[in-house]
Design a protein around this motif. Structure first.
Motif, mmCIF file in Angstrom:
data_model
loop_
_atom_site.group_PDB
_atom_site.id
_atom_site.type_symbol
_atom_site.label_atom_id
_atom_site.label_comp_id
_atom_site.label_asym_id
_atom_site.label_seq_id
_atom_site.Cartn_x
_atom_site.Cartn_y
_atom_site.Cartn_z
ATOM 1 N N LYS A 1 -5.585 -2.709 -0.862
ATOM 2 C CA LYS A 1 -6.214 -3.941 -1.417
ATOM 3 C C LYS A 1 -6.364 -5.281 -0.610
ATOM 4 O O LYS A 1 -7.340 -6.098 -0.758
ATOM 5 N N ASN B 1 0.980 -1.242 -0.036
ATOM 6 C CA ASN B 1 0.074 0.054 0.074
ATOM 7 C C ASN B 1 0.951 1.331 0.026
ATOM 8 O O ASN B 1 1.792 1.128 0.594
ATOM 9 N N GLU C 1 -9.574 -10.998 -6.074
ATOM 10 C CA GLU C 1 -10.328 -10.068 -4.780
ATOM 11 C C GLU C 1 -9.154 -10.374 -3.674
ATOM 12 O O GLU C 1 -9.567 -11.208 -2.752
ATOM 13 N N ARG C 2 -8.169 -9.529 -3.390
ATOM 14 C CA ARG C 2 -7.247 -9.717 -2.325
ATOM 15 C C ARG C 2 -8.030 -9.638 -0.929
ATOM 16 O O ARG C 2 -7.150 -10.263 0.122
ATOM 17 N N GLN C 3 -9.081 -9.201 -0.709
ATOM 18 C CA GLN C 3 -9.465 -9.087 0.635
ATOM 19 C C GLN C 3 -10.144 -10.485 0.974
ATOM 20 O O GLN C 3 -10.226 -10.609 2.276
ATOM 21 N N MET D 1 -4.197 3.193 -4.223
ATOM 22 C CA MET D 1 -4.608 2.131 -4.384
ATOM 23 C C MET D 1 -6.180 1.776 -4.085
ATOM 24 O O MET D 1 -6.973 1.215 -4.926
ATOM 25 N N GLU D 2 -6.500 2.484 -3.019
ATOM 26 C CA GLU D 2 -8.072 2.285 -2.813
ATOM 27 C C GLU D 2 -8.455 3.262 -1.780
ATOM 28 O O GLU D 2 -7.754 3.433 -0.843
#
Length: 646
Positions: A175, A89, A233-235, A143-144
């Motif tokens: 992410k 991040n 989906e990295r979560q 990133m988000e």
């Protein structure tokens, strides 16, 4: 500190009110005349009248051009990060690939090296002298859910007094689970000399805070490396720590000033003083102690005194004063004799008794050294040398010498030598934690190092070489035999370590195409794997650039290739906010391709980049920033740097 800052704001407010009241009495014709003159001055002021001055008085000028160097500098640290590998991040730490970038002070600092990449040190601050107010605005997507920005303004209230105010902030959710970054760096600088040019002062104040969610890395690398679309989906990837976080906060007041008793054109005698007062606060917070890996529950950092709600706090203060007498002569050079005093207080809130051993609550000391700095330069060469040694019972020593020679406008070289005996950072000597194995109190002999650096910049090739030897090197290592548990402890390596590197850079240009190449080779000789670096690093950029729309738009577009060979990279530990030596997992041997399109319109530079574009079609995900910490996925980011000259 608050009183000083508020006083400055009130002063500038009063100046503004005074100017407004006076302006009302000026005739309109005279007002128009003054506005016209100011406008003409702004239009005619050359770029050399916008100066950037370092603490050592090295001067550069504001540059609004768009070059490949500006592409490399367009990042969170706002500098070329070749040799640094960013974590997942924006605003997190970096893995150091180029050990030649490693810097250290002879005095013991707080430690926590993983939190200090974006912590602005004294030498990172610049001072300014500008013909008209100058503004620099930086913006970049993250990133988000967030953004990264840096706003800066500087102006001269007179030819002799300048001040600047700036704030850099970043917020990015990231992410992966528990990866939030929220950080801010405030700085205020001032630069002044009196009318007779006998008194000179540079000063700054910084307030910095860095908050990071610490997930401890992913628990199942095989899921990340697989091609299972569910984990795109990295979560969905499990991490060790779901709610841990670290927080570093620091404040600093710095003053560097001198007074010349005589103001001769070629010879003068001056009294010199430097003052640095700084405080830091570090906190490791973890609400949920246990980590879950599949159906198993573990303690990532071993046994803990608490089952939940860890909140470990560390405080650090330092006070530095340097007094000197300087003699300067145009033909004989400048010689400064000085004495300095370094005081620190590093402390926790408790005294701990562990297995009949007492872990004290604090470390504090006062170290006094005497030394001398010498500089002699002319149009062709510049020679500097420095020596200092402790007069107290602490073995602190620094010996430095450097010779720079300019053979021609396109050819120059430099040779430097440094010998240092330093005290290890304080986190190696004393550490307290809610985790049982993260409590120690140890003493060490001083770390010794010798370094020789050689550089040559020519029209054919830019070459930089370094050879260093280290003795009594202090480091962290993982003593656990379980791959899922980190039991970190400090050690001192009594044997010798030698490090050598050579870096070459060359840019080729043909027609409207450019090819910029940087290659680094590193070699380490040691009996045990303590200092680990990749043998090869390379960065190659092929780009096209040209003017469009009657030269109103300058366009730069290309692709950058990055690669480094595999090696046993140091692991990262959030409890210590530092890196440790490990021999269980290698990273590297993967390439990244970044495609960019940049443009310049007047003083505005616009950046658009597709980062790590090849990961979108990679057969396997084997890219890591550190063991258990994946490197960044493919992402498109954009932003700008905008300069105003008013």
């Amino acid at each position: 500190m608050r009183f000083l800052f508020i006083s400055c704001l009130l002063l500038f407010t009063l100046v503004g009110v005074s100017q407004e009241t006076t302006t009302q009495k000026i005739k309109k014709s005279l007002l128009k005349s003054q506005e016209q003159k100011a406008k003409e001055l702004s239009e005619k002021a050359p770029i050399t009248s916008y100066r950037i001055i370092s603490l050592a008085n090295d001067t550069t000028y504001v540059d609004t051009s768009l070059t490949i160097a500006k592409e490399y500098n367009y990042n969170y640290l706002r500098k070329d990060i070749f040799g640094l590998l960013p974590f997942l991040n924006e605003g997190q730490t970096y893995t150091t690939l180029n050990y030649g970038l490693h810097k250290s002070s002879a005095y013991p600092e707080i430690g926590l090296s993983g939190k200090h990449f974006n912590y602005l040190q004294v030498d990172d601050l610049n001072y300014y002298s500008v013909a008209t107010p100058l503004t620099d605005l930086y913006f970049k997507t993250v990133m988000e859910q967030g953004q990264s920005s840096d706003a800066f303004i500087t102006l001269n209230t007179s030819e002799r007094f300048n001040f600047s105010i700036a704030y850099k902030g970043v917020r990015s959710l990231g992410k992966y689970i528990n990866q939030l970054t929220s950080a801010g760096n405030f700085r205020f600088t001032t630069n002044y000399h009196n009318k007779s040019k006998t008194y000179f002062v540079k000063a700054h104040y910084t307030g910095q805070d860095l908050l990071n969610g610490e997930n401890g890395g992913i628990t199942t690398p095989e899921d990340f490396e697989s091609q299972n679309s569910a984990y795109k989906e990295r979560q969905r990837l499990e991490v060790y720590l779901i709610d841990a976080k670290t927080f570093l906060k620091g404040k600093r007041l710095f003053v560097d000033h001198s007074y010349r008793f005589s103001n001769g054109k070629t010879t003068f005698l001056a009294l010199y003083h430097q003052f640095n007062a700084e405080s830091k606060y570090f906190e490791f917070n973890q609400a949920t102690v246990a980590s879950t890996i599949g159906n198993k529950t573990i303690n990532r950092f071993g046994d803990s005194y608490k089952t939940a709600g860890i909140n470990d706090q560390l405080h650090y203060n330092k006070l530095y004063n340097k007094f000197g007498l300087q003699f300067s002569n145009l033909s004989k050079g400048s010689l400064l004799f000085y004495i300095d005093n370094y005081r620190y207080n590093y402390f926790y809130n408790t005294i701990l008794v562990l297995n009949s051993a007492t872990i004290p609550s604090s470390l504090n000391d006062a170290i006094t050294t005497i030394g001398a700095d010498y500089e002699l330069k002319n149009q062709k060469w510049n020679f500097t040398a420095g020596y200092k040694n402790a007069v107290t019972d602490r073995a602190v020593r620094e010996v430095k010498a450097q010779l720079q020679y300019k053979f021609s406008d396109k050819t120059k070289g430099a040779l430097a030598f440094e010998n240092t005996a330093k005290l290890p950072d304080l986190s190696y000597s004393l550490f307290q934690s809610s985790y049982v194995n993260y409590n120690w109190y140890r003493t060490y002999t001083t770390e010794k190092s010798n370094t020789i650096k050689l550089s040559a910049d020519t029209k054919y090739l830019n070459l930089h070489a370094q050879f260093s030897s280290y003795k009594d090197h202090v480091y962290f290592a993982n003593t656990s035999t379980n791959d899922t548990i980190q039991l970190i402890a400090p050690n001192q390596y009594s044997k010798a370590i030698t490090y050598a590197s050579i870096q070459a850079n060359k840019e080729f240009k043909f027609w409207k195409l450019g090819l910029d190449n940087t290659v680094l080779f590193q070699s380490v000789s040691q009996d045990d794997p303590i200092l680990n670096v990749p043998k090869w690093l390379t960065r190659n950029t092929l780009y096209f650039s040209d003017y469009f729309f009657e030269k109103a738009l300058y366009l730069q577009s290309g692709v950058t290739f990055n690669y480094f060979t595999n090696f046993y990279a140091d692991g990262y530990n959030p409890v210590l906010a530092d890196f440790f030596v490990q021999q269980k997992k290698q990273i590297g041997d993967f390439a990244t391709y970044d495609v960019f399109i940049n443009a310049r319109v007047r003083q505005t530079r616009i950046f658009l980049k597709a980062e790590h574009i090849n990961s979108a079609w990679s057969a396997t995900n084997t890219f890591y920033s550190a063991p258990d910490y994946p490197y960044r996925d493919f992402i498109i980011r954009f932003g700008l740097v905008w300069n105003f000259f008013k």
